[in-house]
Design a protein around this motif. Structure first.
Motif: not given
Length: 169
Positions: A57, A76, A78, A106
């Motif tokens: 992420a 992720p 996210c 997340g």
């Protein structure tokens, strides 16, 4: 007179071909990535993008005014936490110099998580990890602190105490 016309024409052409060189400050996205923007918001005219870059992420911003620091630690994809009418939740804490506090979600919820929290039938995007993003004087900070083992959905947001906790930590 012909020479002046040619100079004007060439000048106009060169100015019209000039590219817009807007600086973008970001955590790096690798060249060979299959980066996907998972969520976007605008705060004070600044575009913030959450990116899933091959399972990592990242936050990308388009600002010359703010410097970005910190890294996203939750997994992720996210998403920014939102509330009524799809508005990104955002709280200010002047007592600690925080102009905006955002929270990202997340660690996407598993089927087991959804069963535990009674959300099996829900189509909402839910997860078990949160992390704060703070706008301070001249910086945007991804907090070092994360909250995990809670169940939150992106479109229903979370309690203001979580925002306060990120801002005051």
């Amino acid at each position: 007179m012909k020479n002046i016309c040619w100079v004007l024409i060439i000048s106009l052409i060169s100015f019209s071909c000039k590219k817009n060189h807007e600086k973008v400050y970001t955590q790096p996205v690798t060249e060979k990535s299959t980066a996907i923007v998972t969520d976007t918001t605008h705060i004070d005219g600044i575009v913030l993008e959450l990116i899933n870059d091959n399972g990592k992420a990242e936050l990308k911003i388009n600002s010359e005014e703010y410097k970005l620091s910190g890294e996203i630690k939750i997994k992720p994809p996210c998403y920014f936490l939102r509330w009524e009418k799809n508005k990104v939740e955002n709280f200010s804490y002047p007592d600690v110099g925080v102009k905006h506090t955002l929270v990202i979600l997340g660690n996407m919820a598993t089927e087991e998580d959804r069963k535990t929290f009674g959300a099996v039938e829900s189509n909402n995007i839910c997860g078990t990890g949160m992390q704060g993003i703070l706008f301070k004087k001249d910086s945007i900070i991804v907090t070092n602190k994360t909250l995990t083992h809670s169940f939150v959905c992106a479109d229903t947001g979370t309690d203001e105490k979580d925002f306060s906790g990120f801002a005051h930590d």
